[in-house]
Structures are given as structure tokens and as C-alpha cells.
Design a protein around this motif. Sequence first.
Motif, PDB file in Angstrom:
ATOM      1  N   SER A  35       5.950 -15.782  -7.698  1.00 48.38           N
ATOM      2  CA  SER A  35       4.964 -14.686  -7.479  1.00 48.38           C
ATOM      3  C   SER A  35       5.605 -13.952  -6.285  1.00 48.38           C
ATOM      4  CB  SER A  35       3.644 -15.049  -6.859  1.00 48.38           C
ATOM      5  OG  SER A  35       3.690 -15.972  -5.885  1.00 48.38           O
ATOM      6  N   ALA A  36       5.389 -12.674  -6.161  1.00 49.42           N
ATOM      7  CA  ALA A  36       5.703 -11.598  -5.106  1.00 49.42           C
ATOM      8  C   ALA A  36       5.487 -12.160  -3.823  1.00 49.42           C
ATOM      9  CB  ALA A  36       5.392 -10.418  -5.444  1.00 49.42           C
ATOM     10  N   ALA A  37       6.803 -12.252  -2.852  1.00 52.62           N
ATOM     11  CA  ALA A  37       6.450 -12.405  -1.498  1.00 52.62           C
ATOM     12  C   ALA A  37       6.860 -11.000  -0.764  1.00 52.62           C
ATOM     13  CB  ALA A  37       7.590 -13.315  -1.011  1.00 52.62           C
ATOM     14  N   THR A  38       6.125 -10.930   0.192  1.00 53.21           N
ATOM     15  CA  THR A  38       6.052  -9.456   0.748  1.00 53.21           C
ATOM     16  C   THR A  38       6.572  -9.591   2.188  1.00 53.21           C
ATOM     17  OG1 THR A  38       3.771  -9.865   1.617  1.00 53.21           O
ATOM     18  CG2 THR A  38       4.141  -8.643  -0.479  1.00 53.21           C
ATOM     19  N   GLU A  43       7.328  -6.022  -1.717  1.00 59.30           N
ATOM     20  CA  GLU A  43       7.713  -7.333  -2.517  1.00 59.30           C
ATOM     21  C   GLU A  43       8.950  -7.413  -2.447  1.00 59.30           C
ATOM     22  OE1 GLU A  43       4.190  -6.894  -5.872  1.00 59.30           O
ATOM     23  OE2 GLU A  43       5.782  -5.468  -6.083  1.00 59.30           O
ATOM     24  N   SER A 150      10.282  -4.990  -8.231  1.00 53.26           N
ATOM     25  CA  SER A 150       8.909  -4.545  -8.769  1.00 53.26           C
ATOM     26  C   SER A 150       8.966  -3.394  -9.330  1.00 53.26           C
ATOM     27  CB  SER A 150       7.716  -5.020  -7.804  1.00 53.26           C
ATOM     28  OG  SER A 150       7.653  -4.105  -6.894  1.00 53.26           O
ATOM     29  N   LEU A 198       6.791  -7.080 -12.533  1.00 54.52           N
ATOM     30  CA  LEU A 198       7.132  -8.034 -11.319  1.00 54.52           C
ATOM     31  C   LEU A 198       8.393  -7.973 -11.190  1.00 54.52           C
ATOM     32  CD1 LEU A 198       5.052 -11.237 -12.058  1.00 54.52           C
ATOM     33  CD2 LEU A 198       4.692  -9.524 -10.351  1.00 54.52           C
ATOM     34  N   ALA A 202      10.514 -13.157  -9.516  1.00 54.23           N
ATOM     35  CA  ALA A 202       9.319 -13.767  -9.506  1.00 54.23           C
ATOM     36  C   ALA A 202       9.393 -14.818 -10.706  1.00 54.23           C
ATOM     37  CB  ALA A 202       8.307 -12.579  -9.812  1.00 54.23           C
TER      38      ALA A 202
END
Length: 253
Positions: A35-38, A43, A150, A198, A202
Motif C-alpha cells: 500500500s502507498a507510503a507517504t 505517495e 500513483s 496505485l 504498491a
Amino acid sequence: MKNILILVFASVLAGCGGGDGANGPATPVVTPPTSAATVCGIEAGPKLLQGAVTAVHDGDTLTLSVAGVSHKVRLDSIDAPELAQPFGYVSQSALSTSVLGKSVKVAYAQTDQYDRIVGAVFTDNCQYVNLSQVATGMAWFYKAYQCEVSATVRQQFTQAQDQAVESRSGLWVQNDPEAPWFYRNGTEPVTPTCKSDLPAWASTTALAAVGATTAANSSTPVPGANGTAICYTGPRGGTYTLTATGSKNYGGC
């Protein structure tokens, strides 16, 4: 006696931090890159480095020092003019102004075939340096790799470039600027159609696919025309030699 031994054992275990008590240290949780890390609300990537920028090689490549270890970093999503092109040194200077000698964070998912970290660079005040280079007309949005970020980030780069073109900022003051990928290889790469909003990283499957090096995109050395230099073939067919400092010299074959 049995009850006393149980109580003693429980006390020793608690003192060593065992069990699930509230006072014990929390067990680290490792989250896979699914999943996206920010970073700074962007992202950006599941891995993070923080250090000082010690060198800026051109408008999209720098050296980051982390605890005494140097890392070559290629800014993702952008392609800056080669130094031999118009605005090449202007772009390098713009990047230097943003990051040279400063602390930055680099969020990334992979390294490229040259062992460079390919990532998003952020200053301490959350300037998204990759995007700034495009917004000020110092680099192109590199759409050939757009699926590695993304849909939201793709839109940001698209809008930034459109505004730079409209205002004739930076390199866009030229009537027909030559893209650096065409300068290197003489061809236009295919712009992929992204199957997901995504970023590619991801998905562990997609990450493995974009990170793999195959015979088709490896840099295979071949004898140079002058008999001494070594010509390398890049992932898109461009050829170059390496200087004594490790920089690429396009047209040296």
C-alpha cells in the motif's frame, strides 16, 4: 511450593520484557510494500533514506551521504536535459540550489540498472524536488515511467508540465526543445497505459517486474570504436562511455 515457583517465573519473565503486558516493549510490525507510503503527503515509496546532498551531477541525479555512505540517486518521474543540451547546466544549477549541502529525504522502491536509487526527493520544508524541477521548466515529466507512481502524482506532474509549457518557463522558452530521451536514443519511448491508480511498487508482483534486469535492458559493454574506450548500451538503446569520474558521456562511442 509449586505456586511460589510459578509466581517467581512470571516475575522474571515480566522483568525481561516477555509477554504482552502494557509495560513491555512493543513487537515491531513489518509492513510489506503493498500500500502507498507517504512522505510530505505524497505517495512516494516504501523505503526511506535521510541524509545530506554532497553532489549534484545534472538536473535529475545527485549523491546523498547517509552515515558516511554515499548513494547515487536518480530522481524518479522526470528527465532533465543532458549537460550537453540547452538548459542542461541551468537545470543542474536549479537542482543544486534546491538541495546541495542540505538535508533531504529520499523515498524509493527500487534501484535501476546502474545501481542508482530511483526515488522522490523532499527537503526539510517538504519541497517535492522532482515536481519542482518540472514545474519550473527544468525537466520533463518522464511519461514512459508514469505507472511507477500513483494516478494522483501523475496528475500533479502532468499539470505542472502543462503550466510550465503555457508560461514558457525554463526550457520551454525554446520553440521546439528536444527531449533528453530522444537526444540520447533518437527514438520516442512508448507511454504505457496504467492499469491501476496505485503506484507499481504498491504491488510486490509489479515491484519485482519493474525492478528486474533482463538481457533486453541490461548495460552490456562492447569494444569502443577507438579500441580503448568501452561503449555501453543503455536500456533504450542509447550508447555511451564512462568518464574517469563515472559520468556517462553520450556520443563517445
